[in-house]
Design a protein around this motif. Structure first.
Motif, PDB file in Angstrom:
ATOM      1  N   SER A  88      42.536  54.153  48.228  1.00 43.31           N
ATOM      2  CA  SER A  88      42.486  55.562  47.876  1.00 43.31           C
ATOM      3  C   SER A  88      42.413  55.662  46.363  1.00 43.31           C
ATOM      4  CB  SER A  88      43.701  56.300  48.425  1.00 43.31           C
ATOM      5  OG  SER A  88      44.891  55.660  48.003  1.00 43.31           O
ATOM      6  N   ILE A  89      42.327  56.875  45.864  1.00 42.73           N
ATOM      7  CA  ILE A  89      42.078  57.081  44.441  1.00 42.73           C
ATOM      8  C   ILE A  89      43.133  58.009  43.867  1.00 42.73           C
ATOM      9  CG2 ILE A  89      40.439  57.995  42.754  1.00 42.73           C
ATOM     10  CD1 ILE A  89      38.232  57.229  44.649  1.00 42.73           C
ATOM     11  N   CYS A  90      43.637  57.705  42.680  1.00 43.44           N
ATOM     12  CA  CYS A  90      44.522  58.604  41.955  1.00 43.44           C
ATOM     13  C   CYS A  90      44.379  58.342  40.471  1.00 43.44           C
ATOM     14  CB  CYS A  90      45.967  58.423  42.410  1.00 43.44           C
ATOM     15  SG  CYS A  90      46.699  56.847  41.955  1.00 43.44           S
ATOM     16  N   ARG A  91      45.016  59.179  39.673  1.00 44.91           N
ATOM     17  CA  ARG A  91      44.947  59.033  38.236  1.00 44.91           C
ATOM     18  C   ARG A  91      46.338  58.715  37.709  1.00 44.91           C
ATOM     19  NH1 ARG A  91      40.099  60.738  36.390  1.00 44.91           N
ATOM     20  NH2 ARG A  91      38.869  62.067  37.741  1.00 44.91           N
ATOM     21  N   THR A  92      46.419  57.889  36.691  1.00 51.33           N
ATOM     22  CA  THR A  92      47.684  57.557  36.086  1.00 51.33           C
ATOM     23  C   THR A  92      47.651  57.898  34.613  1.00 51.33           C
ATOM     24  OG1 THR A  92      46.963  55.295  35.609  1.00 51.33           O
ATOM     25  CG2 THR A  92      48.054  55.673  37.712  1.00 51.33           C
ATOM     26  N   ALA A  93      48.820  58.118  34.029  1.00 46.90           N
ATOM     27  CA  ALA A  93      48.935  58.420  32.611  1.00 46.90           C
ATOM     28  C   ALA A  93      49.807  57.370  31.955  1.00 46.90           C
ATOM     29  CB  ALA A  93      49.538  59.811  32.411  1.00 46.90           C
ATOM     30  N   PRO A  94      49.460  56.896  30.751  1.00 43.61           N
ATOM     31  CA  PRO A  94      50.249  55.870  30.091  1.00 43.61           C
ATOM     32  C   PRO A  94      51.602  56.414  29.649  1.00 43.61           C
ATOM     33  CG  PRO A  94      48.566  56.701  28.615  1.00 43.61           C
ATOM     34  CD  PRO A  94      48.303  57.315  29.949  1.00 43.61           C
ATOM     35  N   PRO A  95      52.644  55.580  29.610  1.00 46.81           N
ATOM     36  CA  PRO A  95      53.942  56.041  29.142  1.00 46.81           C
ATOM     37  C   PRO A  95      53.917  56.345  27.655  1.00 46.81           C
ATOM     38  CG  PRO A  95      53.943  53.666  29.451  1.00 46.81           C
ATOM     39  CD  PRO A  95      52.638  54.163  29.999  1.00 46.81           C
ATOM     40  N   VAL A  96      54.878  57.168  27.224  1.00 41.67           N
ATOM     41  CA  VAL A  96      54.958  57.510  25.808  1.00 41.67           C
ATOM     42  C   VAL A  96      55.277  56.274  24.985  1.00 41.67           C
ATOM     43  CG1 VAL A  96      56.217  58.865  24.114  1.00 41.67           C
ATOM     44  CG2 VAL A  96      55.634  59.888  26.322  1.00 41.67           C
ATOM     45  N   ASP A  97      56.234  55.487  25.436  1.00 45.26           N
ATOM     46  CA  ASP A  97      56.596  54.233  24.769  1.00 45.26           C
ATOM     47  C   ASP A  97      55.798  53.111  25.407  1.00 45.26           C
ATOM     48  OD1 ASP A  97      57.658  51.961  23.709  1.00 45.26           O
ATOM     49  OD2 ASP A  97      59.725  52.358  24.335  1.00 45.26           O
ATOM     50  N   PRO A  98      54.891  52.487  24.672  1.00 43.02           N
ATOM     51  CA  PRO A  98      54.039  51.464  25.294  1.00 43.02           C
ATOM     52  C   PRO A  98      54.806  50.249  25.791  1.00 43.02           C
ATOM     53  CG  PRO A  98      53.760  51.477  22.909  1.00 43.02           C
ATOM     54  CD  PRO A  98      54.575  52.692  23.252  1.00 43.02           C
ATOM     55  N   LYS A  99      56.060  50.073  25.342  1.00 44.41           N
ATOM     56  CA  LYS A  99      56.853  48.934  25.796  1.00 44.41           C
ATOM     57  C   LYS A  99      57.898  49.335  26.848  1.00 44.41           C
ATOM     58  CE  LYS A  99      54.896  45.826  23.224  1.00 44.41           C
ATOM     59  NZ  LYS A  99      54.076  44.744  23.852  1.00 44.41           N
ATOM     60  N   ALA A 100      57.867  50.596  27.252  1.00 42.08           N
ATOM     61  CA  ALA A 100      58.828  51.039  28.259  1.00 42.08           C
ATOM     62  C   ALA A 100      58.488  50.436  29.617  1.00 42.08           C
ATOM     63  CB  ALA A 100      58.827  52.556  28.353  1.00 42.08           C
ATOM     64  N   PRO A 101      59.488  50.105  30.428  1.00 40.31           N
ATOM     65  CA  PRO A 101      59.194  49.606  31.772  1.00 40.31           C
ATOM     66  C   PRO A 101      58.361  50.622  32.544  1.00 40.31           C
ATOM     67  CG  PRO A 101      61.523  49.351  31.248  1.00 40.31           C
ATOM     68  CD  PRO A 101      60.939  50.191  30.166  1.00 40.31           C
ATOM     69  N   ASN A 102      57.348  50.147  33.228  1.00 38.13           N
ATOM     70  CA  ASN A 102      56.549  51.053  34.058  1.00 38.13           C
ATOM     71  C   ASN A 102      56.432  50.548  35.497  1.00 38.13           C
ATOM     72  OD1 ASN A 102      54.769  48.937  33.705  1.00 38.13           O
ATOM     73  ND2 ASN A 102      53.075  50.201  32.958  1.00 38.13           N
ATOM     74  N   LEU A 103      57.357  49.664  35.867  1.00 39.32           N
ATOM     75  CA  LEU A 103      57.471  49.191  37.244  1.00 39.32           C
ATOM     76  C   LEU A 103      58.952  49.143  37.604  1.00 39.32           C
ATOM     77  CD1 LEU A 103      56.277  47.891  39.841  1.00 39.32           C
ATOM     78  CD2 LEU A 103      56.621  45.673  38.735  1.00 39.32           C
ATOM     79  N   PHE A 104      59.317  49.821  38.694  1.00 35.18           N
ATOM     80  CA  PHE A 104      60.693  49.829  39.184  1.00 35.18           C
ATOM     81  C   PHE A 104      60.679  49.336  40.629  1.00 35.18           C
ATOM     82  CE2 PHE A 104      60.250  52.955  35.857  1.00 35.18           C
ATOM     83  CZ  PHE A 104      61.333  52.685  35.028  1.00 35.18           C
ATOM     84  N   PRO A 105      60.700  48.004  40.786  1.00 37.82           N
ATOM     85  CA  PRO A 105      60.514  47.430  42.129  1.00 37.82           C
ATOM     86  C   PRO A 105      61.751  47.593  42.994  1.00 37.82           C
ATOM     87  CG  PRO A 105      60.871  45.691  40.528  1.00 37.82           C
ATOM     88  CD  PRO A 105      60.791  46.974  39.751  1.00 37.82           C
ATOM     89  N   VAL A 106      61.516  47.816  44.271  1.00 40.74           N
ATOM     90  CA  VAL A 106      62.609  47.947  45.226  1.00 40.74           C
ATOM     91  C   VAL A 106      63.432  46.669  45.289  1.00 40.74           C
ATOM     92  CG1 VAL A 106      61.295  47.130  47.236  1.00 40.74           C
ATOM     93  CG2 VAL A 106      63.141  48.795  47.559  1.00 40.74           C
ATOM     94  N   SER A 107      62.828  45.551  44.934  1.00 43.65           N
ATOM     95  CA  SER A 107      63.504  44.257  44.995  1.00 43.65           C
ATOM     96  C   SER A 107      64.586  44.101  43.937  1.00 43.65           C
ATOM     97  CB  SER A 107      62.476  43.131  44.861  1.00 43.65           C
ATOM     98  OG  SER A 107      61.568  43.405  43.812  1.00 43.65           O
ATOM     99  N   GLU A 108      64.720  45.058  43.012  1.00 45.49           N
ATOM    100  CA  GLU A 108      65.799  45.035  42.028  1.00 45.49           C
ATOM    101  C   GLU A 108      67.037  45.773  42.531  1.00 45.49           C
ATOM    102  OE1 GLU A 108      65.292  43.526  38.430  1.00 45.49           O
ATOM    103  OE2 GLU A 108      64.332  42.528  40.138  1.00 45.49           O
TER     104      GLU A 108
END
Length: 424
Positions: free
Chosen positions: A7-27
């Motif tokens: 499927s298709i969607c759009r994403t936007a970059p975070p304000v802080d380029p070094k901020a975490p952008n993955l929050f895995p359920v495995s954590e």
């Protein structure tokens, strides 16, 4: 398993380029989140979401039966709903495949909740069972063609609760993006890791008894798959030995775009799994392997490995010549302290000399036309799914209170079905 997750969607970059952008359920520190009724309900979300309910069963002769419902939303387009079925007989090597775009899909059907669904071509009904040892079940009735009809009851053992990673309504979620409250996308997995199947299949006018064991997964992707993962691994091991043994695992590896330190730090492997031993849910496992970090021995492990990959001219991907899966975690059984550990190795051969290969699935050849016309993001790539099945031995260690002799290690003979998906 993921041939329809496009499927298709759009994403936007975070304000802080070094901020975490993955929050895995495995954590999540709460590994076992027992399923509530709502967890298995169809969401049928709009926008760009693909949702699927898949039943995998091994019949007594080793035949694999897969039944899947896929709800695909593509922006403002009317959702596409498919019922797919694959039957593979490892003795005759015969594969039967049906994929039907269904009509008049609805959930919930009258008098039922949204765990049930129906269409002109099928019905899947969730209901309580009269057997206390298997308190809930799904009945599957499907008429997929003139020469293929399925009537199957799939029930869950009382000693094997359905699970997700993490408790509460958000259990099971992995989030993509810098803001978990407003994520760019998400992935959800919820499981019945051990099921009992009974019924029959009518194929080419012949009735086939369908008795066996397997698993159920309800999964949702709320994001374009080429932004979620470059690879998927899936393992489903089932055995009737020692009162029932199951080892399942699901793993996706993100692109470089999603990681612990934002874009450019990705390639993280997010893995969840479980072990059923002695007919009881013995352990739930989850692990994140972040790129660049040492892969050490841990109390909780959930890992898939491709060994000695070689170039496959049919797909242009580096195909493993063997796959291995590893589970480790604390015992969940009341009154049983200690940890359990399991390992399985499967030799799948080379492209010129395969072993246990069912099929190399050309994903773009299988997805519905309306979706295919919109997946221009895969230009230059050709996703494939390798499917293998073979008899193997699961090597298990754990407390003797679970299975006598387990502390010294047991080789559990069973059937392993596994998929390796290459998205890009």
């Amino acid at each position: 398993m993921f041939s329809s997750f496009f499927s298709i969607c759009r994403t936007a970059p975070p304000v802080d380029p070094k901020a975490p952008n993955l929050f895995p359920v495995s954590e999540n520190s709460d590994l076992l989140g027992e399923l509530e009724a709502k967890d298995l309900e169809w969401t049928c979300a709009g926008g760009f979401v693909t949702e699927t309910q898949i039943f995998y069963q091994f019949l007594q002769d080793g035949t694999m039966l897969m039944c899947q419902v896929i709800h695909s939303s593509i922006g403002l387009w009317y959702p596409t709903i498919q019922f797919t079925c694959k039957i593979y007989n490892p003795t005759t090597k015969e594969t039967t495949w049906r994929s039907v775009n269904v009509t008049n899909f609805t959930t919930a059907p009258p008098g039922l909740d949204k765990r049930s669904s129906k269409a002109d071509q099928f019905s899947i009904t969730h209901k309580p069972s009269s057997d206390d040892s298997h308190p809930e079940m799904y009945t599957i009735r499907a008429n997929l063609s003139d020469d293929l009809q399925i009537s199957l009851d799939v029930s869950r053992p009382s000693a094997v609760p359905g699970f997700k990673i993490g408790k509460g309504p958000k259990g099971g979620y992995s989030y993509f993006g810098s803001d978990q409250q407003k994520p760019d996308g998400y992935v959800i997995h919820r499981f019945w890791p051990r099921t009992k199947a009974s019924g029959h299949i009518i194929h080419n006018g012949r009735a086939i008894v369908a008795e066996g064991h397997g698993m159920l997964v309800h999964a949702i992707q709320g994001m374009r798959p080429n932004l979620i993962a470059s690879r998927w691994n899936f393992a489903n091991f089932q055995s009737d030995a020692y009162g029932g043994v199951s080892a399942i695992q699901m793993e996706f590896t993100t692109l470089d775009t999603h990681g612990r330190y934002g874009p450019g730090s990705g390639g993280a492997a997010v893995n969840i799994g479980s072990l059923v031993l002695g007919g009881k849910l013995a352990a739930v496992t989850a692990e994140t392997r972040w790129p660049g970090e040492e892969q050490s021995v841990k109390a909780v492990m959930s890992r898939a490995h491709h060994l000695n990959p070689v170039h496959d001219p049919d797909t242009s991907y580096m195909q493993p010549t063997a796959v291995e899966f590893r589970w480790a975690g604390s015992s969940l059984l009341q009154g049983v302290d200690g940890s359990v550990d399991a390992f399985v190795h499967l030799d799948v051969g080379t492209p010129s000399s395969p072993k246990g290969l069912i099929e190399k699935v050309d994903v773009l050849a299988e997805i519905p036309y309306v979706i295919k016309t919109m997946v221009n993001y895969v230009a230059g790539t050709k996703p494939y799914i390798y499917q293998w099945q073979d008899n193997v031995k699961l090597v298990v260690h754990g407390p003797d209170a679970i299975i006598p002799g387990l502390s010294a290690g047991l080789d559990v003979e069973g059937v392993l079905y596994t998929e390796a998906s290459f998205i890009s």
